[in-house]
Design a protein around this motif. Structure first.
Motif, PDB file in Angstrom:
ATOM      1  N   PRO A 186      75.496 -60.310  -6.417  1.00  0.00           N
ATOM      2  CA  PRO A 186      74.348 -59.537  -5.940  1.00  0.00           C
ATOM      3  C   PRO A 186      74.804 -58.389  -5.050  1.00  0.00           C
ATOM      4  CG  PRO A 186      74.531 -61.512  -4.638  1.00  0.00           C
ATOM      5  CD  PRO A 186      75.644 -61.554  -5.651  1.00  0.00           C
ATOM      6  N   PHE A 187      74.030 -57.334  -5.025  1.00  0.00           N
ATOM      7  CA  PHE A 187      74.288 -56.214  -4.129  1.00  0.00           C
ATOM      8  C   PHE A 187      72.965 -55.600  -3.695  1.00  0.00           C
ATOM      9  CE2 PHE A 187      74.222 -54.395  -8.346  1.00  0.00           C
ATOM     10  CZ  PHE A 187      73.548 -53.192  -8.197  1.00  0.00           C
ATOM     11  N   GLU A 188      73.030 -54.859  -2.610  1.00  0.00           N
ATOM     12  CA  GLU A 188      71.829 -54.259  -2.032  1.00  0.00           C
ATOM     13  C   GLU A 188      71.718 -52.820  -2.507  1.00  0.00           C
ATOM     14  OE1 GLU A 188      69.859 -53.649   2.369  1.00  0.00           O
ATOM     15  OE2 GLU A 188      71.443 -55.115   2.082  1.00  0.00           O
ATOM     16  N   LEU A 189      70.516 -52.436  -2.936  1.00  0.00           N
ATOM     17  CA  LEU A 189      70.285 -51.096  -3.473  1.00  0.00           C
ATOM     18  C   LEU A 189      69.024 -50.507  -2.862  1.00  0.00           C
ATOM     19  CD1 LEU A 189      71.268 -49.022  -5.607  1.00  0.00           C
ATOM     20  CD2 LEU A 189      69.760 -50.156  -7.230  1.00  0.00           C
ATOM     21  N   GLY A 190      69.129 -49.295  -2.380  1.00  0.00           N
ATOM     22  CA  GLY A 190      67.984 -48.589  -1.822  1.00  0.00           C
ATOM     23  C   GLY A 190      67.410 -47.615  -2.831  1.00  0.00           C
ATOM     24  N   MET A 191      66.710 -46.618  -2.342  1.00  0.00           N
ATOM     25  CA  MET A 191      66.084 -45.629  -3.213  1.00  0.00           C
ATOM     26  C   MET A 191      67.146 -44.726  -3.825  1.00  0.00           C
ATOM     27  SD  MET A 191      62.974 -43.123  -2.311  1.00  0.00           S
ATOM     28  CE  MET A 191      62.364 -41.949  -3.472  1.00  0.00           C
ATOM     29  N   PHE A 251      48.643 -43.017   5.129  1.00  0.00           N
ATOM     30  CA  PHE A 251      49.062 -42.764   3.755  1.00  0.00           C
ATOM     31  C   PHE A 251      50.363 -41.976   3.694  1.00  0.00           C
ATOM     32  CE2 PHE A 251      44.941 -44.376   2.732  1.00  0.00           C
ATOM     33  CZ  PHE A 251      45.129 -44.973   1.496  1.00  0.00           C
ATOM     34  N   LEU A 252      50.642 -41.141   4.689  1.00  0.00           N
ATOM     35  CA  LEU A 252      51.941 -40.475   4.750  1.00  0.00           C
ATOM     36  C   LEU A 252      53.062 -41.485   5.034  1.00  0.00           C
ATOM     37  CD1 LEU A 252      51.129 -37.162   6.652  1.00  0.00           C
ATOM     38  CD2 LEU A 252      51.771 -37.427   4.254  1.00  0.00           C
ATOM     39  N   LEU A 253      52.809 -42.421   5.942  1.00  0.00           N
ATOM     40  CA  LEU A 253      53.795 -43.466   6.216  1.00  0.00           C
ATOM     41  C   LEU A 253      54.047 -44.334   4.985  1.00  0.00           C
ATOM     42  CD1 LEU A 253      52.791 -44.626   9.803  1.00  0.00           C
ATOM     43  CD2 LEU A 253      54.868 -43.424   9.138  1.00  0.00           C
ATOM     44  N   ALA A 254      52.985 -44.634   4.250  1.00  0.00           N
ATOM     45  CA  ALA A 254      53.142 -45.418   3.025  1.00  0.00           C
ATOM     46  C   ALA A 254      53.985 -44.660   2.005  1.00  0.00           C
ATOM     47  CB  ALA A 254      51.782 -45.771   2.438  1.00  0.00           C
ATOM     48  N   ALA A 255      53.805 -43.341   1.933  1.00  0.00           N
ATOM     49  CA  ALA A 255      54.549 -42.538   0.961  1.00  0.00           C
ATOM     50  C   ALA A 255      56.037 -42.482   1.272  1.00  0.00           C
ATOM     51  CB  ALA A 255      53.969 -41.127   0.901  1.00  0.00           C
ATOM     52  N   ILE A 256      56.405 -42.508   2.552  1.00  0.00           N
ATOM     53  CA  ILE A 256      57.831 -42.435   2.891  1.00  0.00           C
ATOM     54  C   ILE A 256      58.478 -43.807   3.067  1.00  0.00           C
ATOM     55  CG2 ILE A 256      57.602 -40.169   3.953  1.00  0.00           C
ATOM     56  CD1 ILE A 256      57.878 -41.563   6.681  1.00  0.00           C
ATOM     57  N   SER A 257      57.711 -44.880   2.977  1.00  0.00           N
ATOM     58  CA  SER A 257      58.280 -46.216   3.192  1.00  0.00           C
ATOM     59  C   SER A 257      59.377 -46.603   2.194  1.00  0.00           C
ATOM     60  CB  SER A 257      57.176 -47.277   3.218  1.00  0.00           C
ATOM     61  OG  SER A 257      56.626 -47.473   1.939  1.00  0.00           O
ATOM     62  N   PRO A 258      59.376 -46.157   0.924  1.00  0.00           N
ATOM     63  CA  PRO A 258      60.479 -46.530   0.035  1.00  0.00           C
ATOM     64  C   PRO A 258      61.842 -46.003   0.481  1.00  0.00           C
ATOM     65  CG  PRO A 258      58.630 -45.800  -1.278  1.00  0.00           C
ATOM     66  CD  PRO A 258      58.307 -45.504   0.162  1.00  0.00           C
ATOM     67  N   ILE A 259      61.854 -44.938   1.268  1.00  0.00           N
ATOM     68  CA  ILE A 259      63.119 -44.391   1.752  1.00  0.00           C
ATOM     69  C   ILE A 259      63.827 -45.401   2.655  1.00  0.00           C
ATOM     70  CG2 ILE A 259      64.149 -42.570   3.169  1.00  0.00           C
ATOM     71  CD1 ILE A 259      61.867 -40.748   2.210  1.00  0.00           C
ATOM     72  N   PHE A 260      63.064 -46.193   3.386  1.00  0.00           N
ATOM     73  CA  PHE A 260      63.624 -47.132   4.340  1.00  0.00           C
ATOM     74  C   PHE A 260      63.756 -48.551   3.787  1.00  0.00           C
ATOM     75  CE2 PHE A 260      61.328 -43.847   6.719  1.00  0.00           C
ATOM     76  CZ  PHE A 260      62.411 -43.283   7.375  1.00  0.00           C
ATOM     77  N   ASP A 261      63.396 -48.750   2.529  1.00  0.00           N
ATOM     78  CA  ASP A 261      63.430 -50.075   1.914  1.00  0.00           C
ATOM     79  C   ASP A 261      64.684 -50.231   1.064  1.00  0.00           C
ATOM     80  OD1 ASP A 261      62.658 -52.602   1.139  1.00  0.00           O
ATOM     81  OD2 ASP A 261      61.221 -51.911  -0.364  1.00  0.00           O
ATOM     82  N   SER A 262      65.151 -51.448   0.947  1.00  0.00           N
ATOM     83  CA  SER A 262      66.248 -51.775   0.034  1.00  0.00           C
ATOM     84  C   SER A 262      65.963 -53.147  -0.558  1.00  0.00           C
ATOM     85  CB  SER A 262      67.593 -51.752   0.758  1.00  0.00           C
ATOM     86  OG  SER A 262      67.630 -52.740   1.752  1.00  0.00           O
ATOM     87  N   ASP A 263      66.602 -53.413  -1.679  1.00  0.00           N
ATOM     88  CA  ASP A 263      66.341 -54.643  -2.403  1.00  0.00           C
ATOM     89  C   ASP A 263      67.672 -55.255  -2.815  1.00  0.00           C
ATOM     90  OD1 ASP A 263      64.860 -56.617  -3.581  1.00  0.00           O
ATOM     91  OD2 ASP A 263      64.421 -55.488  -5.400  1.00  0.00           O
ATOM     92  N   VAL A 264      67.751 -56.575  -2.803  1.00  0.00           N
ATOM     93  CA  VAL A 264      68.951 -57.262  -3.262  1.00  0.00           C
ATOM     94  C   VAL A 264      68.825 -57.448  -4.771  1.00  0.00           C
ATOM     95  CG1 VAL A 264      70.322 -59.360  -3.112  1.00  0.00           C
ATOM     96  CG2 VAL A 264      69.303 -58.402  -1.055  1.00  0.00           C
ATOM     97  N   ILE A 265      69.745 -56.862  -5.505  1.00  0.00           N
ATOM     98  CA  ILE A 265      69.750 -56.913  -6.963  1.00  0.00           C
ATOM     99  C   ILE A 265      70.623 -58.086  -7.400  1.00  0.00           C
ATOM    100  CG2 ILE A 265      70.278 -55.640  -9.067  1.00  0.00           C
ATOM    101  CD1 ILE A 265      68.067 -54.375  -7.364  1.00  0.00           C
ATOM    102  N   LYS A 266      70.025 -58.987  -8.196  1.00  0.00           N
ATOM    103  CA  LYS A 266      70.741 -60.196  -8.605  1.00  0.00           C
ATOM    104  C   LYS A 266      71.160 -60.200 -10.066  1.00  0.00           C
ATOM    105  CE  LYS A 266      68.376 -62.786  -5.094  1.00  0.00           C
ATOM    106  NZ  LYS A 266      67.155 -63.451  -4.772  1.00  0.00           N
ATOM    107  N   ASP A 267      70.502 -59.379 -10.905  1.00  0.00           N
ATOM    108  CA  ASP A 267      70.880 -59.321 -12.318  1.00  0.00           C
ATOM    109  C   ASP A 267      70.554 -57.944 -12.897  1.00  0.00           C
ATOM    110  OD1 ASP A 267      68.128 -59.354 -12.652  1.00  0.00           O
ATOM    111  OD2 ASP A 267      68.061 -61.398 -13.410  1.00  0.00           O
ATOM    112  N   ALA A 268      70.986 -57.706 -14.137  1.00  0.00           N
ATOM    113  CA  ALA A 268      70.821 -56.400 -14.765  1.00  0.00           C
ATOM    114  C   ALA A 268      69.350 -56.068 -15.020  1.00  0.00           C
ATOM    115  CB  ALA A 268      71.601 -56.349 -16.070  1.00  0.00           C
ATOM    116  N   GLU A 269      68.532 -57.052 -15.314  1.00  0.00           N
ATOM    117  CA  GLU A 269      67.103 -56.805 -15.555  1.00  0.00           C
ATOM    118  C   GLU A 269      66.424 -56.295 -14.285  1.00  0.00           C
ATOM    119  OE1 GLU A 269      63.583 -56.276 -17.325  1.00  0.00           O
ATOM    120  OE2 GLU A 269      65.442 -56.781 -18.357  1.00  0.00           O
ATOM    121  N   GLN A 270      66.766 -56.883 -13.165  1.00  0.00           N
ATOM    122  CA  GLN A 270      66.196 -56.443 -11.887  1.00  0.00           C
ATOM    123  C   GLN A 270      66.693 -55.042 -11.537  1.00  0.00           C
ATOM    124  OE1 GLN A 270      67.110 -59.066  -8.634  1.00  0.00           O
ATOM    125  NE2 GLN A 270      65.311 -58.420  -7.476  1.00  0.00           N
ATOM    126  N   LEU A 271      67.901 -54.707 -11.976  1.00  0.00           N
ATOM    127  CA  LEU A 271      68.443 -53.377 -11.733  1.00  0.00           C
ATOM    128  C   LEU A 271      67.701 -52.321 -12.549  1.00  0.00           C
ATOM    129  CD1 LEU A 271      70.612 -51.620 -10.415  1.00  0.00           C
ATOM    130  CD2 LEU A 271      72.097 -52.174 -12.340  1.00  0.00           C
TER     131      LEU A 271
END
Length: 108
Positions: free
Chosen positions: A61-66, A15-35
């Motif tokens: 599109p661009f890549e965005l992390g936490m 559960f600690l690993l799950a809590a810190i996982s967003p720090i290492f994640d990023s997402d490709v943003i394709k439109d303003a709604e997704q942003l």
């Protein structure tokens, strides 16, 4: 190591690993709604950041992390967080169990 200790340790670490996982994640943003509703978390997204960013038209599109949670309100999807915790706990439990068995075999 007793199985009960191994499982308890795995749950805590998982559960600690799950809590810190967003720090290492990023997402490709394709439109303003997704942003506006930026989802993070590995392997299942559970952290939703509500951003007020307004990028230029040609920025997609661009890549965005936490982003900083103090500036961008965030919410958690509890069921997805629970699934992530179980996934990481199971993985950690398997690794610790294998390491324990190898240690027992080597020690003999």
């Amino acid at each position: 190591m007793k199985l009960r200790t191994l499982v308890l340790l795995s749950i805590i670490i998982g559960f600690l690993l799950a809590a810190i996982s967003p720090i290492f994640d990023s997402d490709v943003i394709k439109d303003a709604e997704q942003l506006n509703h930026h989802e993070l978390g590995l392997p299942f997204p559970f952290l939703v950041q509500h951003t007020t960013l307004t990028p230029m038209e040609d920025a997609f599109p661009f890549e965005l992390g936490m982003l900083d949670p103090r500036e961008h309100p965030s919410s958690i999807i509890p069921f997805s967080y629970f699934l992530n915790g179980l996934f990481y706990s199971g993985t950690v439990c398997l690794i610790l169990w294998i390491a324990n068995r190898v240690y027992i075999i080597i020690r003999r």
